[in-house]
Enzyme design. Structure first.
Site, PDB file in Angstrom:
ATOM      1  N   SER B  14      39.590   1.389  14.217  1.00 12.83           N
ATOM      2  CA  SER B  14      40.185   0.924  15.467  1.00 12.83           C
ATOM      3  C   SER B  14      40.433   2.120  16.379  1.00 12.83           C
ATOM      4  O   SER B  14      39.495   2.851  16.680  1.00 12.83           O
ATOM      5  CB  SER B  14      41.459   0.136  15.150  1.00 12.83           C
ATOM      6  OG  SER B  14      41.930  -0.517  16.288  1.00 12.83           O
ATOM      7  N   HIS B  41      37.387  -2.397  16.667  1.00  9.46           N
ATOM      8  CA  HIS B  41      38.092  -3.200  17.659  1.00  9.46           C
ATOM      9  C   HIS B  41      37.733  -2.682  19.043  1.00  9.46           C
ATOM     10  O   HIS B  41      38.050  -1.551  19.380  1.00  9.46           O
ATOM     11  CB  HIS B  41      39.609  -3.079  17.478  1.00  9.46           C
ATOM     12  CG  HIS B  41      40.079  -3.649  16.181  1.00  9.46           C
ATOM     13  ND1 HIS B  41      41.197  -3.188  15.531  1.00  9.46           N
ATOM     14  CD2 HIS B  41      39.596  -4.642  15.406  1.00  9.46           C
ATOM     15  CE1 HIS B  41      41.382  -3.881  14.420  1.00  9.46           C
ATOM     16  NE2 HIS B  41      40.416  -4.765  14.319  1.00  9.46           N
ATOM     17  N   ASP B 133      44.948  -4.144  10.328  1.00 11.50           N
ATOM     18  CA  ASP B 133      43.727  -4.875  10.012  1.00 11.50           C
ATOM     19  C   ASP B 133      42.975  -4.101   8.921  1.00 11.50           C
ATOM     20  O   ASP B 133      42.974  -2.875   8.917  1.00 11.50           O
ATOM     21  CB  ASP B 133      42.861  -5.005  11.278  1.00 11.50           C
ATOM     22  CG  ASP B 133      41.750  -6.038  11.105  1.00 11.50           C
ATOM     23  OD1 ASP B 133      41.764  -6.794  10.114  1.00 11.50           O
ATOM     24  OD2 ASP B 133      40.865  -6.092  11.984  1.00 11.50           O
TER      25      ASP B 133
END
Ligand SMILES: C[S@@+](CC[C@H](N)C(=O)[O-])C[C@H]1O[C@@H](n2cnc3c(N)ncnc32)[C@H](O)[C@@H]1O
Lengths: 282, 190
Positions: B14, B41, B133
């Protein structure tokens, strides 16, 4: 215990249970999810199991078989209702600029929106066709298997907090007017104009089990077939092929392709980057 | 070291992803024998990741279509707006399901599907990121017999994501990016 049973390369129990659950859903309610792509259906079934408070899929199956109220709830997990108006604005721009000039030449038009969900895609088409002066000679068939989704689609009512996104998309899709011209607001919701659906027929139709029901010049089926396995995708594309007129158009979702379809020969690329295909001469 | 080499590598990243991946992916040779599936992401389409990494990498870098076969020596970036899943028979399955932990694509979704369809054959790598995540998915991979490597949080651009993965996975190893790169090359050279 029998040793042979232990040594067999066992299919995980969960997979067996899922298969049985889907079989039960089919036999009891005729919803056929047996050939949906396994990886994502498994994820959503696990979600359903956990959120509905079951320990196993077998326990869910028992409820499903013996009480009617489980099926609606399960359907909401199994059919993903994620959509937006003018989703992928460049797709709608391509339809407007490259496909509509061809469709314009027909005295009357039929468009089939398969897997229309809550209707966002339907209203997008209606607005675009209205802006292009084509709506009054077009009949739009909007189909889905989820009755609740069809009901929402029919009502044309959306939460107000989604309007900013819809408006942005409409502009990027080449919208000629302001989206605000097409809805009124009340109680935190946007109600889309009835005239947009005067030419729309909403109906229950499954790409898995139903047959072709009309001849049309354009099919838009976006982000529905990603949930199918390959043979089921072939079935659906076969339906589209059979319902399209000569040189009719098929639009898919931005990451869907006919490359892997057994019907690839029946179509040619029309706007390659937008996944818009044209029915070949037949 | 586990005995069998992996059949596929899955990576989640991310905040700070581009820098971390730029340290890893360009080191892979064109004939790298394993497929690599990556969730980063990114806010919106187009993500630009495939263009960026195609220019830097010897391996092929693509954003797959639904039902694309997963091939060796290829990097697959999840398309923005879609979850990327691994289907039995090693094909890509995309889904437009709701975001998970506010993200679509979601690292957990990729990792959990890889655990389901490839079991012990998965090597998962959790890189820099400012959320959690990937930790659930990494745990699923560990439970299925796969391996989990995590970027050492103290040297990661954002420590939260690797830390969360370490907290959930008892057998995960924290390594520097250099060590992760070496590991990638070594599992690819057997
Ligand atoms: C993710 S939505 C797509 C909505 C819209 N087309 C779009 O791209 O934004 C998927 C829709 O497909 C519908 N669907 C699932 N299985 C179907 C089937 N067998 N036949 C017709 N529609 C189906 C679901 O009920 C859901 O409304």
């Amino acid at each position: 215990m029998d040793a042979a049973v232990n040594e067999a390369p066992a299919e995980p129990v969960e997979d067996i249970e899922i298969q049985l659950l889907l079989e039960a859903l089919y036999l009891r309610y005729h919803y056929d999810f047996r050939h949906y792509a396994r990886a994502s259906i498994k994820r959503r079934l696990r979600q359903a199991r956990d959120q509905l408070g079951f320990d196993t899929f077998s326990a869910m199956q028992e409820q499903l078989l013996h009480s009617d109220e489980m099926v609606g709830r399960l359907l909401d997990y199994l059919t993903v209702q994620v959509s937006e108006m003018f989703r992928d604005p460049s797709y709608f721009r391509a339809l407007r600029e490259k496909v509509l000039p061809h469709l314009r030449t027909y005295p009357s038009l039929k468009i089939w929106i398969a897997g229309c969900s809550h209707g966002e895609e339907v209203y997008s088409f209606a607005i675009m066709l209205l802006e292009e002066g084509l709506l009054d000679r077009t009949l739009i068939y909007a189909t889905d298997i989820n009755p609740e989704a069809l009901e929402i689609a029919r009502s044309g009512v959306y939460p107000l907090d989604r309007i900013a996104l819809f408006t942005r998309n409409h502009q990027q899709a080449g919208g000629k007017t302001s989206l605000a011209d097409y809805y009124t607001t009340a109680y935190g919701r946007a109600v889309f104009d009835k005239k947009l659906r005067a030419q729309v027929v909403f109906s229950d139709h499954s790409l898995v089990s139903d047959e072709v029901f009309t001849e049309c010049q354009l099919v838009s089926c976006r982000n529905v077939m990603i949930y199918f396995d390959r043979p089921l995708q072939d079935r659906a594309v076969g339906l589209f092929r059979d319902s399209l007129t000569r040189r009719g158009f098929l639009g898919l979702g931005s990451k869907e392709t006919l490359r892997f379809s057994s019907h690839v020969e029946a179509f040619t690329d029309f706007v390659r980057e937008e996944k818009i295909y044209q029915r070949s001469e037949r | 070291m586990s005995a069998a080499p992996p059949t596929a590598i899955v990576i989640g990243a991310s905040a700070g992803a581009v820098q971390a991946l730029s340290d890893l992916l360009p080191r892979l040779p064109a004939d790298y024998p394993l497929p690599i599936l990556i969730v980063v992401h990114v806010p919106a389409a187009p993500s630009g990741l495939t263009t960026l990494f195609s220019a830097k990498c010897a391996v092929a870098v693509v954003e797959p279509d639904d039902k694309e076969a997963i091939a060796p020596g290829t990097v697959y970036f999840a398309p923005p707006g879609y979850h990327l899943l691994v289907e039995h028979g090693l094909t890509v399955a995309l889904s437009a399901d709701e975001p998970v932990l506010f993200s679509r694509p979601s690292i957990d979704v990729l990792f959990e599907s890889a655990a389901d369809s490839l079991g012990a054959g998965v090597l998962a790598i959790v890189l820099t990121g400012a959320n959690e995540d990937g930790s659930r998915g990494a745990r699923a991979i560990e439970q299925a017999g796969g391996r989990v490597l995590v970027e050492e949080p103290s040297t990661a651009y954002a420590a939260a994501m690797p830390s969360a993965a370490l907290a959930r996975c008892s057998a995960a190893r924290a390594l520097s990016l250099d060590a992760i790169a070496e590991h990638l090359l070594s599992v690819g050279s057997r």
